[in-house]
Design a protein around this motif. Structure first.
Motif, short mmCIF file in Angstrom:
data_model
loop_
_atom_site.label_atom_id
_atom_site.label_comp_id
_atom_site.label_asym_id
_atom_site.label_seq_id
_atom_site.Cartn_x
_atom_site.Cartn_y
_atom_site.Cartn_z
N VAL A 113 18.40 -8.85 11.76
CA VAL A 113 19.15 -8.90 13.16
C VAL A 113 20.80 -9.42 12.70
CG1 VAL A 113 19.32 -9.70 15.40
CG2 VAL A 113 17.30 -9.15 14.61
N LEU A 114 21.14 -10.75 11.66
CA LEU A 114 22.10 -11.13 11.46
C LEU A 114 22.91 -9.90 10.58
CD1 LEU A 114 21.74 -14.60 10.79
CD2 LEU A 114 22.97 -13.87 12.62
N SER A 115 21.69 -8.96 10.32
CA SER A 115 22.98 -8.15 8.90
C SER A 115 23.00 -6.96 9.63
CB SER A 115 22.09 -7.88 8.11
OG SER A 115 20.47 -7.46 8.38
N LEU A 116 22.59 -6.51 11.02
CA LEU A 116 23.30 -5.47 10.92
C LEU A 116 24.83 -5.97 11.95
CD1 LEU A 116 20.00 -4.73 13.66
CD2 LEU A 116 20.46 -3.70 11.69
N LYS A 117 25.10 -7.14 12.27
CA LYS A 117 26.42 -7.22 12.89
C LYS A 117 27.31 -6.71 11.57
CE LYS A 117 26.66 -11.55 12.88
NZ LYS A 117 26.93 -12.27 13.05
N SER A 118 26.82 -6.44 10.27
CA SER A 118 27.94 -6.42 9.43
C SER A 118 27.54 -4.73 8.73
CB SER A 118 27.90 -6.60 7.82
OG SER A 118 26.63 -6.88 7.68
N PHE A 119 26.70 -3.97 10.30
CA PHE A 119 27.01 -2.97 9.36
C PHE A 119 28.13 -1.84 9.85
CE2 PHE A 119 25.77 2.16 11.38
CZ PHE A 119 24.94 2.42 9.95
N ILE A 120 28.79 -1.24 8.36
CA ILE A 120 29.63 -0.21 8.53
C ILE A 120 29.67 1.35 8.52
CG2 ILE A 120 32.00 0.72 7.89
CD1 ILE A 120 31.47 -2.46 6.37
N PRO A 121 29.10 2.27 9.42
CA PRO A 121 28.92 3.25 9.03
C PRO A 121 29.69 3.95 8.28
CG PRO A 121 29.36 3.38 11.16
CD PRO A 121 29.87 1.90 10.92
N GLY A 122 29.17 5.30 7.96
CA GLY A 122 29.44 5.97 6.34
C GLY A 122 29.64 7.21 7.47
N PRO A 123 30.54 8.11 5.84
CA PRO A 123 31.80 8.94 6.46
C PRO A 123 30.63 10.31 7.28
CG PRO A 123 31.69 9.70 4.40
CD PRO A 123 30.77 7.88 4.77
N SER A 124 31.13 11.66 8.15
CA SER A 124 30.14 11.74 9.06
C SER A 124 29.74 13.08 8.37
CB SER A 124 30.08 12.24 10.64
OG SER A 124 29.79 11.41 11.41
N GLY A 125 28.96 13.82 8.22
CA GLY A 125 28.16 15.00 7.91
C GLY A 125 28.82 15.57 8.42
N VAL A 126 28.20 17.32 8.30
CA VAL A 126 28.49 18.21 8.50
C VAL A 126 27.99 19.40 9.55
CG1 VAL A 126 30.52 19.55 6.67
CG2 VAL A 126 27.36 19.85 6.77
N PHE A 127 26.56 18.30 9.34
CA PHE A 127 25.67 18.52 11.35
C PHE A 127 25.06 17.78 12.20
CE2 PHE A 127 23.36 19.61 6.39
CZ PHE A 127 23.60 21.12 6.59
N THR A 128 26.43 18.93 12.91
CA THR A 128 26.90 17.70 14.06
C THR A 128 25.64 18.41 15.04
OG1 THR A 128 28.34 19.67 14.65
CG2 THR A 128 29.27 17.42 13.98
N THR A 129 25.75 17.66 16.43
CA THR A 129 24.60 18.30 17.02
C THR A 129 25.03 19.88 17.60
OG1 THR A 129 24.88 15.64 18.49
CG2 THR A 129 23.32 17.47 19.09
N GLU A 130 25.63 20.00 18.03
CA GLU A 130 26.09 21.38 17.22
C GLU A 130 25.71 22.28 16.58
OE1 GLU A 130 28.84 19.50 18.21
OE2 GLU A 130 27.84 18.98 20.27
N VAL A 131 26.04 21.93 15.14
CA VAL A 131 25.69 23.36 14.04
C VAL A 131 24.23 22.74 13.98
CG1 VAL A 131 25.44 23.44 11.57
CG2 VAL A 131 28.01 22.55 12.68
N VAL A 132 23.60 22.00 14.73
CA VAL A 132 22.00 21.79 14.65
C VAL A 132 21.67 22.24 15.51
CG1 VAL A 132 19.93 20.38 14.43
CG2 VAL A 132 22.44 19.96 13.58
N ARG A 133 21.68 22.74 16.46
CA ARG A 133 21.13 23.24 17.78
C ARG A 133 21.78 24.97 17.53
NH1 ARG A 133 23.49 19.82 22.69
NH2 ARG A 133 21.30 18.45 22.68
N ALA A 134 22.54 25.23 17.20
CA ALA A 134 23.00 26.54 16.96
C ALA A 134 22.12 27.03 15.76
CB ALA A 134 24.46 27.15 16.14
N GLU A 135 21.63 26.86 14.56
CA GLU A 135 21.16 27.63 13.52
C GLU A 135 19.71 26.95 13.87
OE1 GLU A 135 21.83 27.79 10.64
OE2 GLU A 135 23.27 29.16 11.43
N THR A 136 19.09 25.68 14.53
CA THR A 136 17.70 25.00 14.70
C THR A 136 17.46 24.12 14.12
OG1 THR A 136 15.85 26.51 13.71
CG2 THR A 136 16.40 27.45 15.99
N ASN A 137 16.79 22.92 14.18
CA ASN A 137 16.17 21.46 13.36
C ASN A 137 15.29 22.35 12.45
OD1 ASN A 137 14.18 19.57 13.74
ND2 ASN A 137 16.26 18.51 13.00
N THR A 138 14.60 22.87 12.13
CA THR A 138 13.80 23.23 11.52
C THR A 138 14.61 23.75 10.14
OG1 THR A 138 12.07 23.46 13.69
CG2 THR A 138 11.60 24.14 10.62
#
Lengths: 638, 170, 100
Positions: free
Chosen positions: B106-131
């Motif tokens: 839990v302490l280590s979660l504090k130092s979590f830094i998200p990496g760069p975002s990918g291309v598969f945003t919710t909209e893209v996935v929704r358009a193509e379908t998850n599977t």
């Protein structure tokens, strides 16, 4: 000429074929492989000889073997007049011995092994003589020693044979150590190991001295004597001659090839090859000549009283090798090589003849148990007689010309030469006496062996007698290429070798030359006559003389007690040190202490550590969790 | 507000169910609890737009792996199991180690830094379908690992047969 | 929108419950189920990463984890059967053949 590479490598290929497939596939056909290889080598060697006579020599590097800083060695070949002569000697005798062995070794269970070793030996010897640098020479030098060891101990189940093999190897170590140092000195002095640059710049070292064990030593003398150490060991000269008589434990064809005609003459070849170094150092030359002369006389006297036919011939070999060094020592290198060349024929013949006798006598070696063999084995008798006439220096035979050349060159070389001549002439007398002692005791008179042996007596098969006949022709005629001008010849042999070894120095009148020749011939014939008188007419005389001078007889019978001397001053102290120091202290306490202590320590440690291994999965899992905890904590809080 | 509410319910259910799984004395009860737990995790995947994985979670975990567990449980002597000790002797130490681990994680979660975002945003996935999107990546970029996994499964089948087979006499 | 940290906290909690189960239970089947719990905890964080970083690779990884978990369960349960056949027990503290 361009296929000269095949000369050594065909026998090498034969070796590999025989050693890999001999036991399972080829078995009793293995002689075909080796014989084919060596005969092809012989044909190419003869072609090479004619090309060399035509004036073409080769000095070529095949590829670079070792490069390390300034140190650069190639595998390369030098074919000049000296090499051409050696090639002929080696391949001729080797071919004949191969043929002879087909009969002699027939039915031996190591048949394929024997031919494999013969091929390996032939390869090594050819590499030795064809080398164009000192390291390759050294390689061949050690390789022939190795083959000699294999073949002396060929019947390794016999303790005496394997002991003799070890003795030969160890005694040679002493000489080869000096030789190795000599090669190193050459590299340090010249910065290269190739013959051509070394011999080309050799005059630059005249008068230089070097610090050796705190003494200022003349550089050419030091190098020459170190090289000569190797020659002394390999060619069984005093004081390292002890291995050669024992080497007779090997099969007789091996004695003929290795211990008479080729390997033991490598020392003479070495001295002749390095003649530009030797001639720079009069002291070294005198040492060479004196060692040769003393060995000739020394071995000759021992041969007088021995009864083992092969040992007599072996001491005769030592004695004749002494002659060759005597010749080299007085600067007559071509005379030494000439004697090497004729000696190869008649001494190989003597050995093969002795082998033929052994074959008929079911392995008996004692000439006192023979007698009257002449009528049972005429071919062996006549060829043996021819060889004996040749070695005794009877005019017209090969040995006469080469021995006469040596004795004359020795006499002509100066005051010391007169002494050397006297020793040489005396040795000629002894040589004739003991050679004909074999003839008269073994081949004449009545048979003295057992009844079964007499019943078993027979002439050897053709496969063994044909090589004898060919060698007999050589023993008769090989010397005709070097007839001295005095007898109307052209001295072709010496002229042929002159580009490599130069001309012998020393002058003398025709009268002196006649005198030395006639004296030597008279002494030789006298020796034959004396042997005939003692062993044919008055067969009791030999025992009477032996009884009268029993001290000398026992001294000679025991070979001057040299073996006993070495046993006392070298072998026993070595064993003492081995037993009390090596086994007792170094090995027993220190090395075993370490060797046993380390595992004991680890054993103690691990029996303590293994308590951690409880076999309980939960503990392991807890440790893993703890590990994860520690790792994350370190990453977080460090 | 709706999303947070659903998450809180699912999270609470998952944690409670996990604790129940590891504390039941009857393995069959643990198993049933775990089945319920897996359905909750599948629901959590749905809230994270991972419909295909939610299906897999139900089919593979709940359908296959748990049934496998159940088969093995049926080999055991359940009556004996009910009265036997549940925990090893020094179990508080195990709990302590787990809690220590929780603290550092839990302490280590504090130092979590998200990496760069990918291309598969919710909209893209929704358009193509998850599977479809998942399949495209799986069979292109991850084709080689996919084949390796199939080999692992094959090895597991053979290994399981070899291990579980009765030794034939002689 | 639920923050990513909540998912990660949930994941840590399930993981630690799995660890605690593995470290304390004697029954080897329950221990196995604890391992499955830990795998699922990791899967939760992977799927949430995938969602919050808009990257499908997290889901691919979960796919592989599930496949490997299936293989691991098959092998592990076979080992349990072998253990049960030889020792007639499902309690790991009764088997310590690996003791040094």
């Amino acid at each position: 000429m361009d296929n000269y590479l095949l000369i050594p490598f065909l026998p090498l290929a034969a070796f590999f074929v025989n050693i890999l497939f001999g036991k399972t596939l080829i078995r009793d056909k293995s002689h075909w492989v080796s014989l084919f290889a060596v005969v092809c080598s012989w044909v190419i060697a003869v072609m090479t000889l004619f090309e060399v006579i035509g004036g073409r020599t080769v000095n070529r590097d095949l590829y670079t073997w070792i490069v390390s800083g300034d140190f650069r060695v190639s595998v390369g070949f030098l074919i000049d007049q000296l090499t051409a002569v050696m090639l002929i000697v080696v391949t001729t005798v080797s071919s004949l011995v191969h043929i002879y062995s087909i009969g002699y070794m027939h039915g031996d269970k190591g048949y394929y092994r024997f031919f494999a070793y013969l091929s390996l030996f032939t390869f090594s010897m050819l590499m030795l003589v064809m080398a164009n640098n000192f390291l390759q020479l050294y390689f061949g030098w050690e390789a022939v020693g190795l083959c000699s060891y294999f073949l002396i101990g060929f019947w390794y189940e016999k303790k005496s044979a394997s002991d003799a093999g070890k003795k030969a190897f160890i005694v040679n170590r002493f000489g080869d150590f000096g030789f190795g140092l000599g090669v190193i000195m050459i590299f340090l002095t010249f910065g290269t190991l190739h013959y051509a640059p070394v011999f080309g710049s050799v005059n630059g070292i005249v008068g230089k001295t070097v610090d050796f064990l705190g003494l200022q030593v003349d550089l050419p003398t030091l190098i020459a004597l170190l090289l000569f150490c190797g020659a002394v060991g390999k060619s069984a000269q005093l004081p390292l001659h002890v291995w050669l008589p024992d080497a007779m434990e090997g099969p007789t064809p091996v004695s003929a090839l290795i211990h008479a005609a080729t390997m033991v003459t490598a020392g003479v070849f070495l001295v002749a090859r390095c003649n530009p170094i030797f001639v720079l150092s009069p002291p070294a030359m005198n040492v060479v000549a004196l060692v040769g002369a003393v060995t000739a006389l020394f071995a000759g006297t021992i041969a007088l009283v021995q009864n083992d036919i092969k040992r007599i011939v072996a001491y005769s070999t030592v004695s004749q090798l002494g002659y060759m060094f005597l010749a080299c020592g007085v600067g007559a290198f071509s005379a030494g090589i000439f004697h090497l060349y004729t000696h190869a024929f008649f001494k190989a013949l003597l050995f093969l003849g002795a082998g033929s006798v052994m074959h008929a006598m079911a392995g008996e070696l004692d000439i006192q148990k023979m007698g009257g063999l002449k009528k049972h084995m005429p071919l062996t008798y006549w060829t043996f007689l021819l060889a004996s006439l040749s070695i005794s220096g009877v005019p017209g035979f090969a040995g006469f010309f080469s021995k006469d050349e040596i004795l004359w060159r020795a006499y002509a070389s100066g005051p010391l030469g007169h002494l050397l001549y006297a020793i040489g002439a005396l040795t000629a007398l002894l040589t004739a006496f003991y050679s004909f002692r074999i003839i008269f005791v073994a081949f004449h008179g009545k048979f003295r062996g057992t009844h079964e042996q007499e019943h078993h007596l027979h002439e050897s098969p053709k496969i063994m007698t044909v090589p004898l006949l060919i060698l007999a022709a050589g023993a008769l005629a090989a010397g005709w290429v070097g007839i001295p001008p005095l007898l109307g010849g052209g001295e072709h042999f010496a002229e042929f070798l002159a580009p490599v070894v130069g001309h012998a120095k020393g002058e003398g009148t025709h009268a002196e030359e006649w005198a030395t020749m006639i004296t030597a011939v008279i002494l030789g014939l006298g020796g034959i006559a004396a042997a005939a008188f003692v062993y044919l007419r008055k067969s009791t005389l030999a025992d009477t003389v032996a009884g009268r001078f029993s001290f000398i007889y026992r001294l000679l019978w025991n070979k001057y007690y040299v073996d006993e001397l070495y046993d006392t001053i070298i072998v026993r102290p070595t064993f003492w040190v081995a037993k009390n120091v090596i086994v007792g202290v170094t090995d027993g306490k220190i090395i075993e202490g370490i060797v046993n202590g380390v595992p004991r320590f680890i054993g103690t440690l691990s029996s303590w550590l293994r308590n951690i291994q409880t076999g309980m999965v939960h503990q392991y899992a807890a440790v893993m969790a703890l590990g994860a905890f520690v790792v994350i904590a370190i990453v977080l809080f460090w | 507000m709706m999303a947070e509410g659903i998450f809180i319910y699912l999270a609470a259910a998952i944690v409670i169910l996990s604790v129940l799984v590891i504390t039941r004395s009857n393995p069959v009860h643990s198993m049933i609890t775990m089945l319920v737990l897996f359905f909750h995790i599948a629901a959590l995947y749905v809230t994270l737009n991972a419909e295909f994985l939610a299906a897999i979670q139900v089919i593979v975990y709940a359908g296959a792996i748990l049934v496998l567990f159940l088969f093995v449980v049926l080999l055991l002597n359940l009556k004996e199991e009910m009265v036997a000790r549940r925990y090893i002797g020094p179990w508080p130490l195990g709990v302590l180690a787990a809690l220590g681990l929780l603290v550092v994680i839990v302490l280590s979660l504090k130092s979590f830094i998200p990496g760069p975002s990918g291309v598969f945003t919710t909209e893209v996935v929704r358009a193509e379908t998850n599977t479809k999107v998942l399949g495209q990546i799986l069979f292109t970029e991850y084709l080689y690992p996919f084949e390796v996994v199939s080999m692992i499964l094959l090895v597991a089948i053979i290994g399981a047969i070899v291990l579980a087979k009765k030794r034939l006499r002689n | 929108m639920v923050p990513l940290h909540w998912y990660l906290l949930l994941s840590s909690a399930v993981f630690v419950v799995g660890v605690a189960g593995f470290l304390t239970r004697r029954n080897i089947i329950i221990m196995f189920m604890s391992i499955e719990l830990m795998l699922n905890a990791v899967n939760i964080s992977l799927v949430s990463f995938s969602r919050y970083l808009s990257d499908m690779r997290g889901q691919v990884l979960v796919f592989f984890v599930i496949a490997v978990a299936a293989a691991e369960a098959a092998i592990g349960l076979a080992i349990i059967i072998a253990l049960f056949r030889n020792k007639a027990t499902a309690h790991v503290d009764e088997a310590n053949e690996m003791k040094g």
